[in-house]
Each structure stands twice: as structure tokens, then as C-alpha cells.
Design a protein around this motif. Sequence first.
Motif, PDB file in Angstrom:
ATOM      1  N   GLY B 121      -5.859   5.457  -3.248  1.00 42.17           N
ATOM      2  CA  GLY B 121      -6.199   6.507  -2.306  1.00 42.17           C
ATOM      3  C   GLY B 121      -6.655   6.012  -0.955  1.00 42.17           C
ATOM      4  N   LEU B 122      -7.002   4.709  -0.869  1.00 45.24           N
ATOM      5  CA  LEU B 122      -7.504   4.201   0.404  1.00 45.24           C
ATOM      6  C   LEU B 122      -6.385   4.152   1.432  1.00 45.24           C
ATOM      7  CD1 LEU B 122      -9.730   1.234  -0.844  1.00 45.24           C
ATOM      8  CD2 LEU B 122     -10.497   3.421   0.054  1.00 45.24           C
ATOM      9  N   PRO B 123      -6.726   4.375   2.704  1.00 40.51           N
ATOM     10  CA  PRO B 123      -5.688   4.331   3.739  1.00 40.51           C
ATOM     11  C   PRO B 123      -5.192   2.903   3.975  1.00 40.51           C
ATOM     12  CG  PRO B 123      -7.838   4.627   4.725  1.00 40.51           C
ATOM     13  CD  PRO B 123      -8.046   4.718   3.237  1.00 40.51           C
ATOM     14  N   PHE B 124      -3.985   2.789   4.511  1.00 41.31           N
ATOM     15  CA  PHE B 124      -3.356   1.483   4.722  1.00 41.31           C
ATOM     16  C   PHE B 124      -4.228   0.483   5.467  1.00 41.31           C
ATOM     17  CE2 PHE B 124      -1.042  -1.055   7.860  1.00 41.31           C
ATOM     18  CZ  PHE B 124      -0.406  -1.964   7.018  1.00 41.31           C
ATOM     19  N   PRO B 125      -4.832   0.837   6.625  1.00 38.85           N
ATOM     20  CA  PRO B 125      -5.573  -0.178   7.371  1.00 38.85           C
ATOM     21  C   PRO B 125      -6.777  -0.717   6.598  1.00 38.85           C
ATOM     22  CG  PRO B 125      -5.505   1.903   8.575  1.00 38.85           C
ATOM     23  CD  PRO B 125      -4.862   2.155   7.260  1.00 38.85           C
ATOM     24  N   LEU B 127      -6.843  -0.587   2.832  1.00 33.85           N
ATOM     25  CA  LEU B 127      -6.398  -1.104   1.540  1.00 33.85           C
ATOM     26  C   LEU B 127      -5.654  -2.431   1.669  1.00 33.85           C
ATOM     27  CD1 LEU B 127      -6.305  -0.688  -1.462  1.00 33.85           C
ATOM     28  CD2 LEU B 127      -4.188   0.614  -1.188  1.00 33.85           C
ATOM     29  N   ASN B 197       0.789   2.008   0.504  1.00 35.29           N
ATOM     30  CA  ASN B 197      -0.175   1.775   1.578  1.00 35.29           C
ATOM     31  C   ASN B 197      -0.950   0.464   1.391  1.00 35.29           C
ATOM     32  OD1 ASN B 197      -1.181   3.040  -0.638  1.00 35.29           O
ATOM     33  ND2 ASN B 197      -2.759   4.193   0.462  1.00 35.29           N
TER      34      ASN B 197
END
Lengths: 503, 375
Positions: B121-125, B127, B197
Amino acid sequence: MDVELRGITKRFGPVIANEAVDLVAKGGEVLGLLGENGAGKSTLMNVLCGLYRPDEGEIVIDGRTVAFAGPGDAIAAGIGMVHQHFMLVPVFTVAENVVLGVEPVAALNRLDLAAARAKVREIGETYGLTVDPDARIEDLPVGVQQRVEILKVLFRSARVLIFDEPTAVLTPQEVEEFFQIVRALRDDGKAIIFITHKLMEILEIADRVSVLRAGRIVGGGDPGAMSRAELAEIMVGRPVRFEVERTAFTPGAPRLEVAGLTVLHDTGEVAVDGVSLTVHAGEVLGIAGVQGNGQTALIEAITGLRPAVTGRILFDGQDITDASPRARHAMGMAHIPEDRQRMGLVTDFTVAENMVLDSYYSDRFSNGPAMDWRAVNRWAAEAAEAFDVRTPTVFAQAGHLSGGNQQKLIVARELMRDTKLVIAAQPTRGLDVGSIEYIHARLMAARAEGDGVLIMSSELDEILSLADRIVVMFKGRIVAEFDASAAPPDKAAVGLAMAGAAP
Amino acid sequence: MSDRGAVDSLLQRAAPGRAEFEDLVIVPLFAVAVALILGALTMLATGVDMATIGRSYVALLQGSVGSLGALSETLTAAVPLVLAALGLALGFRTGLFNIGAEGQLLMGGLAAVIFGFSFPGLPFPVLMPLCLLAGALTGALYAAIAGYLRAATGAHEVISTIMLNLISYRLLDWMLSLDWVQREGRSDPVSRSVPPNAELPRLLDWLDPNLRVHAGIFLMLLAVWAVHWLLFRSKLGFEFRASGANPDAARYAGIRASLVIVLAMALAGALAGLAGANQVLGVLGRATPGFSAGIGFDAIAVALLGRSHPVGVLFAGLLFGALEAGGRQMQVDAGVSIDLIGIIQALIIVFIAAPLLVRAIFPWGFRRRDKGGAR
């Protein structure tokens, strides 16, 4: 047998190690070959031993020109070399070492050790080289090991014996015995070539001397007609000052106090056995002793490289028994280590990197986690200039410097800052006269500035000329102490103590 | 004080000598050339005809640098090699012969995968960097075991890292069979996939979806710079190099050997772990048994070929990446076994390791060097 080198030139690329060298060694005569380190003595002898082939010139034995394809030819021609570093198998007996490589064999190719023993005894009796053929090398003192080396070359029927710096590892008494052996060999008609950079030995033993400087023979003659100063000037190429200039002896408060110190070897044996000593400000304490009597371990314990089992070490009254080497360094202890190549330098590093080897972390040479190379280089250049370290640039590899310049680099690094206590172990071992003179002057300057100076040396003359007080170590203990502040003590008495005779 | 002019002259840097240039440039070039020639002879000896040999070398060139796709493959193959080899070079400079990059790489890659699918669930920048970090930290910890064993007990790192490699293979197999790691519905050991991501973004897929080159190349360049800075500009690097070049002198200088050993191993492991994370996040998308494919061992060759210098490692890694990418093309176009590439790589190493041999074969390539050693 007479050996003559005629016009020997040996080049290594652009470097000329020997240039048009003429040298004659006659049977029944001791030829002293004198020269500083790097003068080309070893190269010349390696030519004579068949290890190198000369680029020009010839070797003449008894009027006949010979060419050696390898060391085997030289040995067959009767030339034997006693190396500075002994080449003996420690776990073998004397007889086994002597015959190694030329073993006498009985039927069925069986090693005939009885014959070897008998021969060793026979040669020994002829020249006063008494050695028990069945003793194991590792149990023998260094002086006796050297006799085994001599036996080896005599066993191979050598008639020309080359000794490369033979006295470096001997006590004064052993040197005396060694000289007697050399005289016995000479009187038997052997030709002796005695390589050294020690003037006194030439004056004592040589019948004729040739001086080598920068690869050429620059002088020679009858040493009986020459003074020490004359010989030194020929060897170095300028007048040399022998007397160390010293200011009046004004000892201050104790800088270093060692009490009841016991230190172990890596093997667990006791190396230093309950030693106590004190070094005062403005005083030079000399530790004399034959190598291997615990001096190295004592120095390592004082500088923090080896733990103390019992006892205490105080520096300016502060207990540093358990302090790290770096903490001691930061308190103002300078350490010129015994083995410059193994411990004192990183030979692959540049001169500049070596100049900050033990202070690179200080604020002067770094910004946070980064090194400040600009500051390092500038400081290194100043230190090299101030301490006469001859190097093309501070970016040259330290390993490419000569031994004397390597040692001056270390001395510069250790003394070019505020110091209170200087620990110098074998500070001039293997160095030429010029470098020795320089380093001695620097150590005396430290003393004049109120540093305590502790000098360990197996070179008794060095201790005698520098120290205000002398202690002698034998088998891990201090067995004698001599006051040298007014006049040097009796050399024979110190020598006896080094050999373990109670005063 | 001292004479200014004399001090300044001591600070003059000499221009790099011809000998240095020969060692750094000419010897490797000749080594590659000789290896290719001997590779051709090997093919001849195994009954391959001249035409095929010619075709295979054309394919080798085309497959490595002949097209955008080939360049993309070369770079993709080079990135993990360079990362792992940088770590090994760091160890070599510190006097540590770390054979364990393979295991460190596997552990780092596995950790990156697990971290990725555990926090999809963490955003790309957030994770993606965290996954890389997880890989680096795990590799560091795994390598630090060998460092600690060396520092505390004297156990030699060659032995302990080889053992840790073996342990890592089995550990990976076992982890891949765990319910929370194994992909749902699969009976074979395959991990869950890395969420999109967490992936290292592909750089040129807008041109052609087959171009696999990904953001790992920036990671690689950053690592080259960082290792260079660490080794030659930092205090820690000075300690590393001193310990590697002369441990006795380092101890004399007050450098704590045990700390240096553990730190250098950990940093080497971090770079190997990063190489593993780079593979799973940029190329594979998941972990499978032996997903490292021997990169950790090839990296030893790359580090040696690069003479343990970060820039050298970069070029050596690119060369090995090119050989790998080109080798695949060679197999496709000419039907020559990919094992030949292994032979050529090995020959290059042999000749690099024996510069005197290269000098003897090509005397006209070098200025005559003087024999003998007297100063």
C-alpha cells in the motif's frame, strides 16, 4: 686463492649499481668492503656469488677468467657467502643443516649423518668453531647459529668467504669471538671479504679496505694508516661528526613510570618479567640488550600494542596501563617502531599518507568524515622538508624511498608535533652514517626540549653515545643499570650484563 | 620555517607515467583480444567451422552494443555485477577476501521482495527506496556475520563466506516454501511478486516495451561515486586501506582492526544486497531458487579485473555485462554454446592477472621495461 674483480659494471635499467669496480681479495688476508646502504656492496657480492651476471668486466680466480652461470658455479669455484640473515632450518640439527643440499650418502642412497657429524667436528676443531653437531638450531644462540653458517660454507670447501654485515646480530662478546674465528680462517690462507658499514670493525679486523660509494670504488688502502674520520669521509663523501652534541643533563619530573610490568609473548611465554623503570623529562634512558630478551614486548606494552599482565604504566602521572595506542599518542607519546617496514609504514601508501598515518583523524587533517587531503599534503611537504626526507614529491610511494629516508619519514611524523615522551626502538638499524647522525641529532633535540626519551637498541655504541642512563635487559628482566650522565660506563661491563653475567 | 619553494616542489604531482597507462589500459585491451582469439581457437578445436566462428563474433558484437536493445541488455546485466563487485573491491582493499557476495545478494534480494509484497500500500517514492534499503541492510547483516567471526575468533572469511553461501541457498529454498512468502496457488518455490510501486522503473519502455534497462543504472553510478569517495576521500576509507595494505601498521596507528573488519564486511554485504534487490526490483519481479544466477561469483572476477578501483570496476562490469548480453545473441544467431562466453571471461581474467604474460606475447605494445630491482 686470490679473487679479482676487474671493471665490474652492473646496471638495472637506467640505475647503475656498480660501475667499473676493481677489487682484489687475496688468500690469507681480510679485505674490508666498506660502504653505506645502497652503495652497491650487496650487488657486487651477488655478482661474485654468481647470482647476478655483470654487464661488463670479469672475475679472475688465480689468474684464470671465470664466468658463473649461477650460484652453483661460484660455490664449485670455492666462493662461499655467509648471509646477514641466516638460512638455517630451525628444527634440524647442526649437522643436518651443514650438509643440507650436499648430503653425504652411504649405500642405497641412505643419508650418512655419522660422516656429516665427523666432518663438522673436524672443521670445527681446525678453526675453533666449536659447535655440537647434534644440537638443534632453534636451541642455539645467534652467535652459534652464525658459526653453523660458516661451517656450511667451509663444508662446501670454500676458500673465499664473504661475510655480509656479520656482526649486526651479535653481542660485543660474540663479536670478539667471531673476530677470532675470522683471524683463524685468514691464517689458514682463506681469502675473507668482510662487508660492513661499521668503521670500527674495519679498523679492527681488516688488513686492507676498499670503500664503495654510489657504485664506485672511491678509496681504500691500509686501514692501519687511516683514522676513523678519514674512512667515514671517504664513505659518505663529506666530513662526519661522530660525537653526538648534547646539552647539559637536567632531568625533570618523571615522564614515564613502569612498575612491576609483566608481558607475555603471543605464545604465552613470559617476555617481560616484572620490569620497573622510570624515564624523566630531559633524560635519555637507553635499554641495551641482545635482541630477543624482551625489549620488543616491553616497548609494545608501553605503547599499548601488547597488554600488560601485571604492573602499571604511568605517563605524566596518569595511569595508561589500559589506554589505547591512540589515546597514548594523543597524550604526546611518540613511537618510532622497531621494524619500519612491518609496522612503521604502509609501504604502498604515499609519503603524504604515511606522514599522517597515526594522526589522520585529527581535525587538522579532516572535515567530519572526510579527509582534508590538501591540508595533509601541505603538512607532509613541510614535514619532509623540515626532516630532510628526500623524496621527489609527497605523492611518491613510501616503499620506494631508501631505508634512511623511510626512517626519517617516521621520525618526522612522530616528532613534528608536541611530544612529551619519545619511544625509539632500533631507531637507526641498518641506516647509513649520514642518516644516523641526523636521527641522533633529532632525538637529542627532543631531549633538549624536555621530552623523556626511551631508546632501545641492540647497537651498544648507539646506547652509549646517546643515553644518560642505561638499563640492560636479559631474559625479560632488567639485570643491570649504569649511570652515563657524566661519562660513558665501561663498555665491557655493559657487554657482560648483556650476555647475562651478573655484575 | 622551511623553504617555501622546496615545499611547493614536493607538492608537484607527477603526470601519470606510461607504465600506469599500460597497466590500466593496454593490458586489459590485449587481454580481451587474446581471450577472443583463444576463444575462436577453442571453437575450431570443437569442430566449429570458420564461417560460424565469424558469425558468432559478429553476433557477440551486435548483441552487446549493436543496437539500442543490445545496449539495454548490456546495461541491465552490468548493474548487479558492478554493485556486487564494488562491495568486493571494498573488501579487497581492506584485505578481506569475501567470497560471499552470492549469498549476500540472495539474502538482500529476498528481503527486498518480502518487504515489497508486505507493504504493497505504500506509495512508490517510499516503498521502492525502502525495499532497496531492506536489501542492503539484510546483505550487510549477513556479511557482518563473517566479519564478526573473523574479528572475534579469527575464522578466515574465505571459509566462513563460502559456508554462508551454502546456508543462504537452503535458507532461500526454505523461505520460498513458507505460506506467507510462496505465491498463492503455486506448489513450486516461487515468491509472491513485487508490487509495481516497488519496482525500479524502466527507463525506455515508452520507446519499446522490450527495453529492460531500468533505474538501477543510476544506483550503480551513485554507488561507484560513493565507494570512490569512501575509499579515497574519507577517514574510514583511509582506515580500510591502511588495514588492507599493512595490518600491523594500522594497529600501530591506533586503527581498531576488529571494527574495520566488521564495517568493511557489512558495507560489502550492503552493496551485494543492493545488487540482489536491484535484480528482483528491476528485472525479475520475484524471488526463485538461485535467482542470483552466479552474479556474486562473476563479481569477484569483475572486482579483480577492475583492480579493486571503483572506476575500474565500472568498466569491468560493463565489459562482463556486454559479454553476457552478446553471448545470448551468439547462442541464438550462431548456435554456439553460451559456455564459450564463460571460457572467454575466464581467459580475460587469466591474462589480466598475468600482465607479464601479456607483455611477453605483445612486446611491441609496451615500452621496454627494465628488469631487476635495485633502487
